[in-house]
Scaffold this active site. Sequence first.
Site, short mmCIF file in Angstrom:
data_model
loop_
_atom_site.label_atom_id
_atom_site.label_comp_id
_atom_site.label_asym_id
_atom_site.label_seq_id
_atom_site.Cartn_x
_atom_site.Cartn_y
_atom_site.Cartn_z
N CYS A 23 0.91 -1.23 -0.05
CA CYS A 23 -0.01 0.11 0.10
C CYS A 23 0.80 1.28 -0.08
O CYS A 23 2.11 1.39 0.76
CB CYS A 23 -1.00 0.12 1.23
N GLU A 78 18.54 -16.85 -7.41
CA GLU A 78 17.96 -15.29 -8.13
C GLU A 78 17.38 -15.47 -9.45
O GLU A 78 16.21 -14.93 -9.74
CB GLU A 78 19.12 -14.35 -8.00
N GLU A 88 8.66 -14.42 -10.53
CA GLU A 88 8.26 -13.42 -10.37
C GLU A 88 7.38 -12.63 -11.32
O GLU A 88 6.37 -12.13 -11.27
CB GLU A 88 9.19 -12.37 -9.68
N HIS A 106 19.44 -36.06 -6.35
CA HIS A 106 18.88 -36.36 -5.13
C HIS A 106 17.66 -36.32 -5.29
O HIS A 106 16.86 -36.55 -4.25
CB HIS A 106 19.57 -35.96 -4.19
N LYS A 129 6.34 -4.06 -3.61
CA LYS A 129 7.60 -3.71 -3.68
C LYS A 129 8.11 -3.90 -1.99
O LYS A 129 9.22 -4.64 -1.99
CB LYS A 129 8.03 -2.40 -3.90
O1 M6R Z 1 13.24 -4.41 0.57
P1 M6R Z 1 14.00 -5.80 0.81
O2 M6R Z 1 15.29 -5.95 -0.06
O3 M6R Z 1 14.06 -6.08 2.28
O4 M6R Z 1 13.06 -6.88 0.19
C1 M6R Z 1 13.18 -8.10 0.34
C2 M6R Z 1 12.30 -8.98 -0.51
O5 M6R Z 1 10.98 -8.85 -0.46
C3 M6R Z 1 12.43 -8.70 -2.03
O6 M6R Z 1 13.70 -8.78 -2.32
C4 M6R Z 1 11.58 -9.58 -2.97
O7 M6R Z 1 12.03 -10.95 -2.92
C5 M6R Z 1 11.72 -8.92 -4.58
N1 M6R Z 1 10.55 -9.01 -4.92
C6 M6R Z 1 12.81 -9.95 -5.35
O8 M6R Z 1 12.69 -9.51 -6.47
#
Ligand code: M6R
Length: 604
Positions: free
Chosen positions: A2, A476, A483, A499, A599
């Site tokens: 939000c 990653e 995502e 495994h 985000k």
């Molecule tokens: O703001 P942060 O780095 O603490 O966020 C951590 C995760 O929420 C963030 O990296 C999330 O996995 C992203 N969407 C990855 O692309």
Amino acid sequence: MCGIVGYIGTRQAGPLLIEGLRKLEYRGYDSAGIATVHDGAIEIRKDIGKIEAIEKKIGLSLAVGTIGIAHCRWATHGGVTQKNAHPHVSPKHQISLVHNGIIENFSELKKKLQSQGYAFQSETDTEVVAHLVDSLYAGSLKEAVQNAVVQLEGAYSLAVISAKEPGTLVATRNESPLIIGVGKGENFVASDVPAILAHTRKVVYLKNQEVVVLTATGVELFGKDGGKLKPETHTITWDEKKAEKGGYPHFMLKEIFEQPQVVTETIEGRIGEGRVTLEAAEQLGDVKRIIIVACGTSWHSGLIGEFMLEEVAKIPVEVEYASEFRYRDPIIEPGTLVLAISQSGETADTLAAMREAKKKGARVLAIVNALGSSIAREADSVIYTKAGPEIGVASTKAFVGQVIVLYLLTMFLGRKNGLLDEQQVRNRVRDLRLLPLQMQQILDEHDSVKTLAKKFAKKRNALYLGRGINYPIALEGALKLKEVSYVHAEGYPAAEMKHGPIALVDKEMPVVVVVTKDDRTYKKVLSNIQEVKARGGHIIAIASKGDTEIKRLANEVIYVPRNSYLLNPLLAVLPLQLLSYYAATARGFDPDKPKNLAKSVTVE
Ligand code: M6R
């Protein structure tokens, strides 16, 4: 999780609020709304969908008034419906508010308010707060909010207006971010800096349970105990353009392309001939053990940090999911340094892990991108990654910034522990300086990745493999793909395939293998590739330029330049980010706003 923006001044609030909200849309985009006060009444416009679509449909920015609040939602309590969209209103005293966070005791409060005759229109926890403020209103919005917040449990940032007080905007926060933008003859409140940057660079960071009263010309701040405080103003030095797309179709692509610059800016002023200067690390004392706490992509950068720190600085490192850390009663001995890594600096799980560590006596060093964020402020010291605002929900450039800081920290501690001499630091600094150019080369010549992404876009599953320092890159790559393109992907250490997961391999399964030449597991990974090939898997290798051996084995090869063993992962990750981006766009999805995500995850 939000986004909130509020305005009070002499200009029409509608266009300003919607412009600000667009900058916060990365925080949530399932619905949006605005409330203004005009002619003694509250006007509310809200709907489900993305801001642009709602604006076209009902003209959010057309709401009339010189005071207003606006919100973009990432649903927690209650489905994605028009009624659940913010702002919420309580009719008696015409109180309207927007909220970011979760009110944990909302059911009890709801029952109490229902027994007082309040009728609820939505399923949200937020509407409870609107009615609560209304029930406590006795002529002062500020006091009603102050009395309401003492009854709230959980995380919140709130911006509140009332038709009865058209010259006052009240805001408060607890565990959810909120900043005040101080303008000339106008003031703002927002979840994040980009929302107000076009109008002011002067901000006040609100602390937990502080209440602020904004008028067009004043900012009055009150502490938890109700006492008046002097607001501390900070000046933001970011370039406003950095929070815009700058000609790129999406923030994600722009941010991928910014990565060479992120490296340059993150190392600037921190490296010299044979030395690394990290002010925040100077006071660390004797570091016997390091625990890294982080989530998502930041957790992946932590895994790379583990390799670097153990290999070079010879300090034992554990990397923990921040969300799990505090539920294990972790052991913190003297000499334990906790590294909290976060792009946003607001991730609730990381913040909670860090607090737990502090409670147990650990020293906390934060690696954060967002200036002035909660993690940055609460840590004992902070090293900022200089990635600039990251707007795309999928983290790209922040990851690179984090790994660079971990590399610098590794050199700093290695030197401090007498394990690196000046010449060795000089060599490693030389490798680092080479990195931006090599990254640029990958970005300039990435046509083969685009072509590959088109094929990928048709797949339903993918496996990503790597070993050693490249294993986090496999994780990653897989995270980025799922995502933004919604193709199911899993990352594995290449040797673990046999495994279990190898059972999934057939000719339909693309298997992306990160196999850079300087990795000491290189030969072993070649054997793992053979095992996959023998089962018909389609191998896509991310390999070092000049590696001819891999060409014979893999179905497709994406070459990246060669740097040192420790820095190669930062080159290998670029094609994987691009692959995900182009797979998402080929499938017709908006990579900046993946479904179900936000985000900054400010709930636990
Ligand atoms: O703001 P942060 O780095 O603490 O966020 C951590 C995760 O929420 C963030 O990296 C999330 O996995 C992203 N969407 C990855 O692309």
